[in-house]
Design a protein around this motif. Structure first.
Motif, PDB file in Angstrom:
ATOM      1  N   ALA A  32      13.262 123.797  -2.431  1.00  0.00           N
ATOM      2  CA  ALA A  32      12.484 122.626  -2.841  1.00  0.00           C
ATOM      3  C   ALA A  32      11.046 122.975  -3.216  1.00  0.00           C
ATOM      4  O   ALA A  32      10.539 122.548  -4.262  1.00  0.00           O
ATOM      5  CB  ALA A  32      12.509 121.572  -1.729  1.00  0.00           C
ATOM      6  N   ILE A  33      10.377 123.764  -2.367  1.00  0.00           N
ATOM      7  CA  ILE A  33       8.980 124.116  -2.636  1.00  0.00           C
ATOM      8  C   ILE A  33       8.854 124.964  -3.889  1.00  0.00           C
ATOM      9  O   ILE A  33       8.007 124.703  -4.764  1.00  0.00           O
ATOM     10  CB  ILE A  33       8.376 124.857  -1.428  1.00  0.00           C
ATOM     11  N   LEU A  34       9.707 125.964  -4.009  1.00  0.00           N
ATOM     12  CA  LEU A  34       9.674 126.824  -5.191  1.00  0.00           C
ATOM     13  C   LEU A  34       9.995 126.020  -6.446  1.00  0.00           C
ATOM     14  O   LEU A  34       9.365 126.207  -7.493  1.00  0.00           O
ATOM     15  CB  LEU A  34      10.676 127.968  -5.033  1.00  0.00           C
ATOM     16  N   ALA A  35      10.987 125.136  -6.347  1.00  0.00           N
ATOM     17  CA  ALA A  35      11.386 124.334  -7.508  1.00  0.00           C
ATOM     18  C   ALA A  35      10.245 123.423  -7.964  1.00  0.00           C
ATOM     19  O   ALA A  35      10.033 123.238  -9.172  1.00  0.00           O
ATOM     20  CB  ALA A  35      12.626 123.510  -7.160  1.00  0.00           C
ATOM     21  N   TYR A  36       9.502 122.863  -7.016  1.00  0.00           N
ATOM     22  CA  TYR A  36       8.405 121.969  -7.386  1.00  0.00           C
ATOM     23  C   TYR A  36       7.288 122.738  -8.087  1.00  0.00           C
ATOM     24  O   TYR A  36       6.745 122.283  -9.098  1.00  0.00           O
ATOM     25  CB  TYR A  36       7.858 121.268  -6.149  1.00  0.00           C
ATOM     26  N   HIS A  37       6.965 123.915  -7.569  1.00  0.00           N
ATOM     27  CA  HIS A  37       5.879 124.701  -8.162  1.00  0.00           C
ATOM     28  C   HIS A  37       6.285 125.292  -9.510  1.00  0.00           C
ATOM     29  O   HIS A  37       5.447 125.460 -10.391  1.00  0.00           O
ATOM     30  CB  HIS A  37       5.480 125.823  -7.204  1.00  0.00           C
ATOM     31  N   GLY A  40       8.372 121.542 -11.318  1.00  0.00           N
ATOM     32  CA  GLY A  40       7.854 120.196 -11.130  1.00  0.00           C
ATOM     33  C   GLY A  40       8.865 119.221 -10.575  1.00  0.00           C
ATOM     34  O   GLY A  40       8.678 117.999 -10.653  1.00  0.00           O
ATOM     35  N   ASP A  41       9.954 119.747  -9.983  1.00  0.00           N
ATOM     36  CA  ASP A  41      11.019 118.896  -9.455  1.00  0.00           C
ATOM     37  C   ASP A  41      11.557 119.545  -8.179  1.00  0.00           C
ATOM     38  O   ASP A  41      12.136 120.624  -8.225  1.00  0.00           O
ATOM     39  CB  ASP A  41      12.134 118.743 -10.489  1.00  0.00           C
ATOM     40  N   TYR A  42      11.366 118.881  -7.049  1.00  0.00           N
ATOM     41  CA  TYR A  42      11.821 119.439  -5.777  1.00  0.00           C
ATOM     42  C   TYR A  42      13.318 119.751  -5.787  1.00  0.00           C
ATOM     43  O   TYR A  42      13.778 120.684  -5.138  1.00  0.00           O
ATOM     44  CB  TYR A  42      11.529 118.462  -4.629  1.00  0.00           C
ATOM     45  N   ALA A  43      14.092 118.950  -6.488  1.00  0.00           N
ATOM     46  CA  ALA A  43      15.551 119.068  -6.435  1.00  0.00           C
ATOM     47  C   ALA A  43      16.127 119.829  -7.627  1.00  0.00           C
ATOM     48  O   ALA A  43      17.338 119.770  -7.864  1.00  0.00           O
ATOM     49  CB  ALA A  43      16.181 117.683  -6.363  1.00  0.00           C
TER      50      ALA A  43
END
Length: 365
Positions: A32-37, A40-43
């Motif tokens: 989740a964290i890597l995807a958001y950074h 731009g999407d936690y999922a």
């Protein structure tokens, strides 16, 4: 072969679905964290995993209802197509490079890994060949050599990518199948010695593999280099203790442990769910392998027996290597954990293989 079908092995279905469900949850938690950074999407990665999980489930239920004898008829064609794809992926500009390996075909994020499909194709073909020539397996030139030459060709193409992890699973699966077919222990011992020598040559041919071996022996010699992944993986597993830090509470997924949602997803699972969670996952794999072997024993013909052994062995060897890597028992290799690691080709292929296994179970004695 005409034989009335019965209900598939429900225990295999339950074990596979539970592992898949835990896998999707852990992909979200670990990415989740890597995807958001990054996106731009936690999922982001969890959504991709859900898509491939849905495709895999569809493939599993389709294979469960397609009589497995169909694969005996198409074994040669399937194998030739996979060999062609392995050759195609090596063409510069055609094969996609990720993580230092030219192993994918496709466009952007939507791609396939031909080496994953080659594992199942080879299992199907060898099962077909052994079912027709089992009496030859005790003879090296008439029995073992044709199988080894074919497996060696596939292994060679995979190593040109290079992908030692997938190649190791492929060759290990072949060894399990020829052992089950009745190969002589003396021949198997000789092959094991040749395999050790070949593995040593492959390690010596690439400096990064030597570093991985040295890091495996003592990761603290190079804690920021070759030993980094092993150390961070153990830093994840250790603090998990009995009950874990709680789902979503991993610290190592915050850019400490590389590939937290892929090759090292079990490390994050052990950190968040503890010894109990990790043991439950290993129990599910054990149940799946047990029922797979039971299906092989009860199969109505030799083709079904060898096909079930090959599929079960393929999954079991991959689990063994992945868990061995994340716990520091084996050198680091790029091996995913079946049903759980993020990755479309691996997940879809595994569920497809389980579908074939379930189909064999429908005809079990």
């Amino acid at each position: 072969m005409n034989k009335a079908r019965t209900a598939p092995d429900i225990i295999i279905i339950v074990a596979a679905v539970l592992l898949l469900t835990i896998g999707v949850i852990m992909v979200y938690s670990s990415s989740a964290i890597l995807a958001y950074h990054e996106m731009g999407d936690y999922a982001y990665y969890a959504k991709r995993q859900l898509i491939f999980a849905a495709l895999g489930i569809i493939a599993m239920f389709a294979m469960m209802n397609v009589d497995y004898w169909v694969f005996r008829k198409w074994a040669k064609t399937i194998l030739l197509v996979c060999f062609a794809l392995l050759g195609l992926v090596l063409i510069p500009g055609v094969g996609l490079v990720r993580g230092g390996a030219q192993s994918w075909l496709g466009i952007g994020a939507f791609s396939i890994q031909p080496s994953e499909f080659m594992k199942l194709a080879l299992v199907i073909f060898i099962a077909m060949w052994l079912s027709q020539n089992q009496q030859k397996i005790a003879f090296f030139f008439k029995g073992l050599l044709p199988i080894l030459a074919l497996a060696g060709a596939a292994f060679g193409l995979i190593m040109l990518q290079p992908d030692l992890g997938t190649g190791t699973v492929l060759m290990g699966t072949v060894m399990v199948m020829i052992f089950a077919a009745g190969a002589r222990i003396s021949h198997l011992f000789g092959l094991a010695m040749a395999g050790v020598a070949g593995f040593a040559a492959l390690v010596l041919a690439a400096p990064y593999r030597i570093n991985r071996i040295l890091a495996f022996l003592d990761p603290w010699q190079d804690p920021r280099g070759a030993g980094y992944q092993t150390i961070q993986s153990l830093f994840a597993i250790g603090p998990g203790g009995l009950m874990g830090l709680g789902l979503g509470n991993s610290l190592q997924k915050f850019y400490y442990l590389p590939e937290p949602y892929n090759d090292f997803i079990f490390s994050i699972l052990a950190e968040e769910l503890g010894f109990i969670g990790g043991s439950f996952v290993l129990l599910l794999f054990t149940v799946l392998i047990w029922r797979g072997l039971r299906t092989a024993i009860a199969a109505p013909d030799l083709f079904g027996t060898f096909l079930a052994i090959g599929i079960t062995g393929m999954i079991g060897i991959q689990v063994l290597i992945n868990i061995g890597v994340v716990t520091g028992l084996f050198p680091v290799t790029g091996i995913t954990l079946p049903f759980m690691s993020a990755g479309g080709s691996s997940l879809t292929l595994t569920l497809t293989a389980v579908g074939i296994l379930l189909n064999i179970s429908r005809y079990a004695r």
